[in-house]
Design an enzyme around this catalytic site. Structure first.
Site, PDB file in Angstrom:
ATOM      1  N   LYS A 201      -2.082  -1.514  -3.924  1.00  0.00           N
ATOM      2  CA  LYS A 201      -2.940  -0.330  -3.853  1.00  0.00           C
ATOM      3  C   LYS A 201      -2.098   0.929  -3.921  1.00  0.00           C
ATOM      4  CE  LYS A 201      -5.959   1.946  -0.600  1.00  0.00           C
ATOM      5  NZ  LYS A 201      -6.331   2.028   0.777  1.00  0.00           N
TER       6      LYS A 201
ATOM      7  N   ARG B   7     -10.870   9.773   1.582  1.00  0.00           N
ATOM      8  CA  ARG B   7     -10.790  10.429   2.894  1.00  0.00           C
ATOM      9  C   ARG B   7     -11.962  11.384   3.084  1.00  0.00           C
ATOM     10  NH1 ARG B   7      -4.156  11.173   2.738  1.00  0.00           N
ATOM     11  NH2 ARG B   7      -3.726   8.931   2.721  1.00  0.00           N
TER      12      ARG B   7
ATOM     13  N   LYS C 296       0.859  -1.184   0.000  1.00  0.00           N
ATOM     14  CA  LYS C 296       0.000   0.000   0.000  1.00  0.00           C
ATOM     15  C   LYS C 296       0.895   1.233   0.000  1.00  0.00           C
ATOM     16  CE  LYS C 296      -3.596   2.446   2.454  1.00  0.00           C
ATOM     17  NZ  LYS C 296      -4.649   2.374   3.461  1.00  0.00           N
TER      18      LYS C 296
ATOM     19  N   SER D 250     -10.055   5.546  -4.955  1.00  0.00           N
ATOM     20  CA  SER D 250     -11.006   6.631  -5.194  1.00  0.00           C
ATOM     21  C   SER D 250     -10.523   7.636  -6.236  1.00  0.00           C
ATOM     22  CB  SER D 250     -11.310   7.330  -3.869  1.00  0.00           C
ATOM     23  OG  SER D 250     -10.116   7.801  -3.260  1.00  0.00           O
TER      24      SER D 250
ATOM     25  N   TYR E  21     -14.916   0.994  -7.197  1.00  0.00           N
ATOM     26  CA  TYR E  21     -16.198   1.699  -7.055  1.00  0.00           C
ATOM     27  C   TYR E  21     -17.054   1.521  -8.312  1.00  0.00           C
ATOM     28  CZ  TYR E  21     -13.541   3.559  -3.217  1.00  0.00           C
ATOM     29  OH  TYR E  21     -12.783   3.632  -2.087  1.00  0.00           O
TER      30      TYR E  21
ATOM     31  N   GLU F  24       7.435  -6.855   1.502  1.00  0.00           N
ATOM     32  CA  GLU F  24       6.179  -6.717   2.263  1.00  0.00           C
ATOM     33  C   GLU F  24       5.271  -7.926   2.011  1.00  0.00           C
ATOM     34  OE1 GLU F  24       5.023  -4.680   4.448  1.00  0.00           O
ATOM     35  OE2 GLU F  24       6.045  -2.754   4.285  1.00  0.00           O
TER      36      GLU F  24
ATOM     37  N   LYS G  69       1.006  10.123   5.313  1.00  0.00           N
ATOM     38  CA  LYS G  69       1.171   8.772   5.872  1.00  0.00           C
ATOM     39  C   LYS G  69       2.480   8.138   5.395  1.00  0.00           C
ATOM     40  CE  LYS G  69      -3.839   8.153   6.407  1.00  0.00           C
ATOM     41  NZ  LYS G  69      -5.011   7.242   6.293  1.00  0.00           N
TER      42      LYS G  69
HETATM   43  C1  PBG Z   1      -7.551   3.392   5.306  1.00  0.00           C
HETATM   44  C2  PBG Z   1      -7.788   3.261   3.837  1.00  0.00           C
HETATM   45  C3  PBG Z   1      -7.563   4.218   2.837  1.00  0.00           C
HETATM   46  C4  PBG Z   1      -8.073   3.675   1.669  1.00  0.00           C
HETATM   47  C5  PBG Z   1      -8.558   2.410   1.979  1.00  0.00           C
HETATM   48  N1  PBG Z   1      -8.360   2.156   3.317  1.00  0.00           N
HETATM   49  C6  PBG Z   1      -7.036   5.601   2.881  1.00  0.00           C
HETATM   50  C7  PBG Z   1      -5.710   5.880   3.392  1.00  0.00           C
HETATM   51  O1  PBG Z   1      -4.866   5.001   3.563  1.00  0.00           O
HETATM   52  O2  PBG Z   1      -5.487   7.050   3.669  1.00  0.00           O
HETATM   53  C8  PBG Z   1      -8.114   4.379   0.344  1.00  0.00           C
HETATM   54  C9  PBG Z   1      -9.091   3.852  -0.654  1.00  0.00           C
HETATM   55  C10 PBG Z   1      -9.419   4.771  -1.760  1.00  0.00           C
HETATM   56  O3  PBG Z   1      -8.780   5.822  -1.979  1.00  0.00           O
HETATM   57  O4  PBG Z   1     -10.372   4.447  -2.483  1.00  0.00           O
HETATM   58  N2  PBG Z   1      -6.353   3.032   5.807  1.00  0.00           N
END
Ligand code: PBG
Length: 334
Positions: free
Chosen positions: A258, A214, A204, A284, A323, A243, A227
């Site tokens: 991701k 968010r 990720k 997203s 989505y 990982e 993050k």
């Molecule tokens: C939470 C999480 C996130 C997403 C999925 N789980 C956001 C982040 O890590 O800040 C993002 C999914 C998306 O953008 O559709 N940890």
């Protein structure tokens, strides 16, 4: 004059593309509705549909309405829904303790879907504290504002157990703490949740594509900083393999990459090197870009959507969190 290679025209590659039936016959990859996992946002209340402004076509739904979405997904042949709560602001705290409440939005939605649909559709629940913390980070902060790994693990394992107790089929840790897959597996085994799967968000990345998510869960405005101290550097590929190796060794049943499309090389490597089920999260921002592009006349919405989804299959994915799941499944039914 074009130079003709000796093999030509015996190896005329276009020949098989001449007709539709032949293109169908030689097609190497296909997208099916069972490849799709549909992320759904939950909000408090009853009979609520609350559109997410930055995600055209995506809404937050109250628990009763989530059940209807899950039913729709099941009827479309979608294999699984992924649940994300928009926790009411008064229930967010420094320690994100609402994540452990057996009656939180996530657990209520999980139970309601299980009651209505049983094992006709899978339920994936996200493990991370960001929808519950007042600071929008995925874990607990130390005095320097650094997300503390091991203290966070203690809460995440409890969160995972809470979700499994509510009926979650797949626990999906998205927090990127070290050691979380093993810690969660241990807790699930002790609680005799032997058949609850873990889909690890193994690779990720600290991505710019998460913004609309968010907004949807209401953590964006709260988040200070970024993050990058726990999510991966987009420049790294070997590290993603490390990982993934660790998560598999700790007991992950499947792994996730991701975001999706900008990381197809990671998906391809993961599948080639580990031969485990690999999933992509088309996040997203990727979704929103297609919507904005189609609205701006870049191309046909459905064609753009399907080409991107198919790319994940070609790269080696078993499935895709997207989505677009319902839209794509509807199109596949035609
Ligand atoms: C939470 C999480 C996130 C997403 C999925 N789980 C956001 C982040 O890590 O800040 C993002 C999914 C998306 O953008 O559709 N940890």
């Amino acid at each position: 004059m074009t130079e003709i290679t000796p093999a030509y025209p015996r190896t005329r590659l276009r020949r098989s593309r001449t007709t539709g039936w032949s293109r169908d016959m030689v097609r190497e990859h296909a997208l099916g509705s069972a490849d799709l996992i549909w992320p759904l946002f939950i909000v408090d209340g009853n009979g609520v549909e609350d559109p997410v402004a930055s995600l055209p076509g995506v809404s937050r739904w109250s628990v009763d309405a989530i059940v209807e979405r899950a039913r729709e997904a099941r009827d479309l042949g979608i294999s699984c829904v992924a649940l994300f709560p928009n926790t009411p602001p008064n229930l967010r705290s420094d320690d994100g303790v609402e994540a452990l409440n057996p009656d939180n939005l996530m657990c209520r939605a999980t139970r309601a879907i299980k009651d209505a649909l049983g094992d006709d559709i899978g339920i994936l629940t996200d493990v991370a504290l960001d929808p519950y913390t007042s600071h929008g980070q995925d874990g607990l902060l130390d005095d320097q504002g650094y997300v503390a790994n091991d203290r966070t693990l203690d809460v995440l394992t409890e969160q995972a157990l809470n979700q499994a107790n509510a009926g979650a089929d797949i626990i999906a840790p998205s927090d990127m703490m070290d050691g979380r897959v093993g810690a969660i597996r241990d807790v699930l085994e002790q609680a005799r949740h032997h058949n609850v799967q873990i889909m690890a968000y193994s690779a990720k990345y600290a991505s710019a594509f998460y913004g609309p998510f968010r907004d949807a869960v209401g953590s964006g405005g709260l988040l200070k900083g970024d993050k990058t101290t726990y999510q991966m550097d987009p420049a790294n590929s070997d590290e993603a393999m490390r990982e993934i190796a660790v998560d598999i060794a700790e007991g992950a049943d499947s792994v996730m990459v991701k975001p999706g499309l900008a990381y197809l090389d990671i998906i391809y490597r993961a599948k080639s090197e580990f031969n485990v089920p690999v999933f992509a999260y088309q996040v997203s921002g990727e979704y929103a870009l297609v919507k904005a592009g189609a609205a701006a006349g870049v191309g046909d919405h459905d064609a753009l959507m399907m080409e991107k989804l198919l790319a994940f299959k070609r790269a080696g994915c078993s499935g895709i969190l997207t989505y677009f799941a319902a839209d794509a499944a509807r199109l596949l039914q035609k």
